[in-house]
Design a protein around this motif. Structure first.
Motif, PDB file in Angstrom:
ATOM      1  N   LEU A 198      -9.909 -16.293  -2.886  1.00 28.98           N
ATOM      2  CA  LEU A 198      -9.711 -15.854  -4.267  1.00 28.98           C
ATOM      3  C   LEU A 198      -9.061 -16.995  -5.030  1.00 28.98           C
ATOM      4  N   VAL A 199      -9.609 -17.283  -6.208  1.00 32.31           N
ATOM      5  CA  VAL A 199      -9.028 -18.367  -7.007  1.00 32.31           C
ATOM      6  C   VAL A 199      -9.227 -18.053  -8.487  1.00 32.31           C
ATOM      7  N   GLY A 200      -8.386 -18.674  -9.321  1.00 27.77           N
ATOM      8  CA  GLY A 200      -8.506 -18.464 -10.766  1.00 27.77           C
ATOM      9  C   GLY A 200      -7.949 -17.104 -11.156  1.00 27.77           C
ATOM     10  N   LYS A 201      -8.622 -16.471 -12.115  1.00 24.51           N
ATOM     11  CA  LYS A 201      -8.178 -15.156 -12.587  1.00 24.51           C
ATOM     12  C   LYS A 201      -8.490 -14.106 -11.516  1.00 24.51           C
ATOM     13  N   ILE A 202      -7.442 -13.471 -11.019  1.00 22.69           N
ATOM     14  CA  ILE A 202      -7.644 -12.468  -9.971  1.00 22.69           C
ATOM     15  C   ILE A 202      -7.485 -11.080 -10.584  1.00 22.69           C
ATOM     16  N   GLN A 203      -8.508 -10.259 -10.379  1.00 23.57           N
ATOM     17  CA  GLN A 203      -8.505  -8.917 -10.950  1.00 23.57           C
ATOM     18  C   GLN A 203      -8.082  -7.909  -9.883  1.00 23.57           C
ATOM     19  N   ALA A 204      -7.643  -6.740 -10.341  1.00 21.32           N
ATOM     20  CA  ALA A 204      -7.245  -5.689  -9.399  1.00 21.32           C
ATOM     21  C   ALA A 204      -8.372  -5.406  -8.404  1.00 21.32           C
ATOM     22  N   ILE A 205      -9.592  -5.442  -8.889  1.00 19.92           N
ATOM     23  CA  ILE A 205     -10.744  -5.128  -8.033  1.00 19.92           C
ATOM     24  C   ILE A 205     -10.858  -6.117  -6.868  1.00 19.92           C
ATOM     25  N   ASP A 206     -10.386  -7.365  -7.067  1.00 19.07           N
ATOM     26  CA  ASP A 206     -10.431  -8.351  -5.984  1.00 19.07           C
ATOM     27  C   ASP A 206      -9.558  -7.918  -4.805  1.00 19.07           C
ATOM     28  N   ILE A 207      -8.457  -7.222  -5.127  1.00 21.49           N
ATOM     29  CA  ILE A 207      -7.569  -6.754  -4.056  1.00 21.49           C
ATOM     30  C   ILE A 207      -8.253  -5.602  -3.298  1.00 21.49           C
ATOM     31  N   PHE A 208      -8.981  -4.782  -4.040  1.00 15.80           N
ATOM     32  CA  PHE A 208      -9.771  -3.729  -3.374  1.00 15.80           C
ATOM     33  C   PHE A 208     -10.870  -4.349  -2.505  1.00 15.80           C
ATOM     34  N   ARG A 209     -11.484  -5.437  -3.020  1.00 13.89           N
ATOM     35  CA  ARG A 209     -12.515  -6.108  -2.229  1.00 13.89           C
ATOM     36  C   ARG A 209     -11.924  -6.677  -0.942  1.00 13.89           C
ATOM     37  N   THR A 210     -10.661  -7.107  -1.025  1.00 11.60           N
ATOM     38  CA  THR A 210     -10.021  -7.732   0.138  1.00 11.60           C
ATOM     39  C   THR A 210      -9.702  -6.701   1.218  1.00 11.60           C
ATOM     40  N   MET A 211      -9.249  -5.514   0.793  1.00 10.19           N
ATOM     41  CA  MET A 211      -8.970  -4.457   1.779  1.00 10.19           C
ATOM     42  C   MET A 211      -9.774  -3.204   1.417  1.00 10.19           C
ATOM     43  N   PRO A 212     -11.082  -3.233   1.637  1.00 13.23           N
ATOM     44  CA  PRO A 212     -11.937  -2.126   1.187  1.00 13.23           C
ATOM     45  C   PRO A 212     -11.593  -0.786   1.844  1.00 13.23           C
ATOM     46  N   PHE A 213     -10.983  -0.831   3.032  1.00 15.58           N
ATOM     47  CA  PHE A 213     -10.711   0.426   3.722  1.00 15.58           C
ATOM     48  C   PHE A 213      -9.379   1.055   3.340  1.00 15.58           C
ATOM     49  N   GLY A 214      -8.593   0.353   2.533  1.00 21.86           N
ATOM     50  CA  GLY A 214      -7.361   0.952   2.019  1.00 21.86           C
ATOM     51  C   GLY A 214      -6.314   1.189   3.080  1.00 21.86           C
ATOM     52  N   GLY A 215      -5.676   2.368   2.996  1.00 21.94           N
ATOM     53  CA  GLY A 215      -4.562   2.688   3.899  1.00 21.94           C
ATOM     54  C   GLY A 215      -3.252   2.688   3.136  1.00 21.94           C
ATOM     55  N   GLN A 216      -2.163   2.927   3.865  1.00 25.21           N
ATOM     56  CA  GLN A 216      -0.850   3.027   3.227  1.00 25.21           C
ATOM     57  C   GLN A 216       0.115   1.998   3.802  1.00 25.21           C
ATOM     58  N   VAL A 217       1.220   1.819   3.085  1.00 24.22           N
ATOM     59  CA  VAL A 217       2.314   1.002   3.618  1.00 24.22           C
ATOM     60  C   VAL A 217       3.315   1.958   4.269  1.00 24.22           C
ATOM     61  N   TRP A 218       3.652   1.699   5.508  1.00 25.71           N
ATOM     62  CA  TRP A 218       4.636   2.509   6.221  1.00 25.71           C
ATOM     63  C   TRP A 218       5.836   1.642   6.575  1.00 25.71           C
ATOM     64  N   GLU A 219       6.969   2.317   6.745  1.00 26.15           N
ATOM     65  CA  GLU A 219       8.194   1.591   7.125  1.00 26.15           C
ATOM     66  C   GLU A 219       8.710   2.094   8.462  1.00 26.15           C
ATOM     67  N   MET A 220       9.255   1.180   9.269  1.00 25.94           N
ATOM     68  CA  MET A 220       9.738   1.540  10.594  1.00 25.94           C
ATOM     69  C   MET A 220      10.971   0.715  10.944  1.00 25.94           C
ATOM     70  N   ASP A 221      11.818   1.295  11.800  1.00 27.96           N
ATOM     71  CA  ASP A 221      12.911   0.521  12.397  1.00 27.96           C
ATOM     72  C   ASP A 221      12.482   0.115  13.795  1.00 27.96           C
ATOM     73  N   ILE A 222      12.508  -1.174  14.060  1.00 31.00           N
ATOM     74  CA  ILE A 222      12.035  -1.677  15.353  1.00 31.00           C
ATOM     75  C   ILE A 222      13.114  -2.557  15.981  1.00 31.00           C
TER      76      ILE A 222
END
Ligand SMILES: [Zn+2]
Length: 527
Positions: free
Chosen positions: A400-424
């Protein structure tokens, strides 16, 4: 395994006749002119195209622009042939979405390629990412031809020894089944009546091996195809999807093939082995190769002039193709808007390319991986010590270079998912890092990280500026796939407690990994 396979191949050789296809594109002979024995023809070459719309904020790429280029070339010379040297059905964000009850899986590409007038393709490794039935549907939908020089389909049949046999792929159009050929012949004629037969051989990389396909030795099959074509055509050209060292080996093996139009590397390159030219354009139609040939039938000699043409906003859109691209992006935007309201918003500008190529995100920390995991850390509810994700969740296989659009981030992780937090605990964390950064090297489980690195000299993991303490507990942000989908690291994580975003809380950016990254990048842009 080896024995049953060779038996499979032996049985097959009796079944298979050498298959070839002949296509004619002739310019009507004008009555007054006289055959001068010289004929010109042009190839337009694309490779590795997954995106139908322009990229980098609209600056580069876009199949509607390629369609315009093709029309211009055809206007200059009707004997122009449009090829795509493999990798187009997968991956893409449009392809991963559901539409009309099914996953799209390259349907959008085939539709656009049909509208552009693509003539011929060779199978790339990504054509076999999709299920057998999906590939069959795409072949059936295609108006262009496919070249299967070293590619065979595995058919299951309990009445056959070994339970399966190999056949060429077939495509079915209007109820008529057509074998995917090993060679292709293009017959042309120019305005003064000079005719030419151009043979095309293929070669596909043996990289992706779903159960339904077998790759034969590419060099042996391409050579066989060459010998077959040599006797019945004036000139033989190659259309390949191989790694460059394989193209170089093929060029050395077939010194009389003047041109191998290839793909797979994703960046443009041109090599010369003796008289053989190997060309690859940039991925996602950021550029295309144009090859102008002039062939003298009296001497049997040719001239070749190849040029890499950048596809930019300087080329107008072809309205028909643009309308189809808009249709698909419209469907996509409607879907994305349910997760993020303004998918086309420019969220960040980068002068440096952010590296999301498969070859990078599975072998080394990349700036894109760092940015994503920093985004997870920023979305966390409690301050995290580090963030990790599996590189294989990055499906961009591009930069990705230049003007990066929100859709580019969707293109990067098309399967989505969530951010989780853990103590390790430190000891467990060291184990995870060892698996993710060493054992998983080169694989999808290789970790991209924020705030962690290996101090090679002292052989210690550094969390920020401090060496990892086995007895300390660290607060870590992860993508949920690491917990649910990865086998080795998932097993370890599943014994620990997780803090997940609560359902329906739109202020919680952890609800979607893409949202977490987009919001983080917007903050960076402002600062
Ligand atoms: Zn490839």
């Amino acid at each position: 395994m080896q024995i049953s396979f060779s038996r499979l191949m032996l049985g097959l050789s009796l079944l298979l006749l050498f298959s070839c296809k002949v296509s004619q594109k002739t310019t009507p002979k004008t009555t007054l002119s006289k055959d001068d024995g010289v004929i010109e023809f042009t190839f337009l070459q694309l490779n590795d195209v997954y995106e139908i719309a322009p990229l980098e904020g609209g600056k580069v790429g876009g199949m509607a622009r390629v369609a315009t280029l093709y029309k211009q070339l055809k206007k200059e010379n009707p004997n122009t042939f449009f090829v795509l040297a493999g990798d187009f059905l997968n991956p893409s964000l449009v392809g991963s979405m559901r539409h009309e009850g099914k996953r799209v899986k390259g349907r959008q590409m085939v539709e656009i390629m049909n509208a552009c007038g693509v003539d011929l393709v060779v199978y790339g490794n990504h054509e076999f990412d999709v299920k057998e039935q999906e590939l069959q549907e795409r072949m059936n939908e295609s108006d262009f031809d496919w070249l299967g020089t070293n590619v065979l389909q595995v058919k299951k049949d309990s009445t056959v020894v070994g339970g399966k046999y190999l056949v060429p792929f077939q495509k079915e159009k209007n109820g008529i089944k057509e074998v995917i050929p090993e060679t292709f012949t293009w017959q042309i004629q120019d305005a003064d009546g000079t005719t030419l037969k151009i043979g095309i051989l293929g070669a596909s990389i043996d990289k992706n091996n779903p159960v339904y396909v077998v790759f034969q030795d590419y060099k042996a099959e391409a050579t066989k195809a060459y010998l077959e074509l040599q006797n019945k055509t004036d000139l033989v050209i190659g259309l390949t999807h191989l790694e460059i060292n394989q193209d170089l080996a093929l060029a050395a093996q077939l010194p009389n093939v003047p041109l191998l139009m290839g793909g797979h590397e994703h960046h443009h390159l041109q090599y010369k082995v003796g008289n053989v030219s190997i060309t690859k354009a940039d991925a996602n139609a950021k550029s295309a190769y144009v090859h102008w040939f002039k062939f003298d039938k009296k001497t049997g000699k040719h001239q070749l002039d190849s040029k890499l043409v950048e596809i930019t906003d300087q080329i107008a859109d072809d309205p028909t193709v643009k309308a189809l691209v808009d249709k698909w992006t419209g469907i996509l935007n409607d879907k994305l808007a349910t997760v993020y309201p303004t998918p086309n918003e420019v969220i960040f500008e980068s002068n440096k390319p952010l590296d999301g190529r498969d070859v990078s995100v599975r072998t080394q920390p990349t700036n894109l991986g760092k940015l994503f995991t920093a985004g997870f850390a920023a979305a966390a509810k409690k301050k995290v010590d580090l963030a990790i994700m599996n590189g294989g969740s990055i499906r961009l296989d591009d930069q990705l270079v230049g003007k990066i659009q929100a859709i580019d981030i969707f293109r990067t992780m098309p399967f989505g998912g969530q951010v989780w937090e853990m103590d390790i605990k430190g000891t467990t964390l060291a184990n995870i890092l060892q698996i993710g950064l060493n054992d998983q090297y080169g694989k999808g489980g290789y970790l991209q990280t924020h705030n962690v690195r290996l101090d090679r000299e002292n052989k210690t993991w550094m969390i920020g500026e401090k060496a990892l303490n086995p007895n300390q507990t660290y607060h870590v942000a992860i993508n949920d796939y690491l917990y649910t989908g990865s086998r080795s690291i998932g097993q370890i994580l599943q014994k620990l407690a997780v803090d997940k975003p609560s359902k329906g809380d739109l202020s919680d950016h952890r609800r979607d990994v893409r949202v977490a990254v987009i919001e983080y990048m917007k903050q960076l842009k402002k600062s």
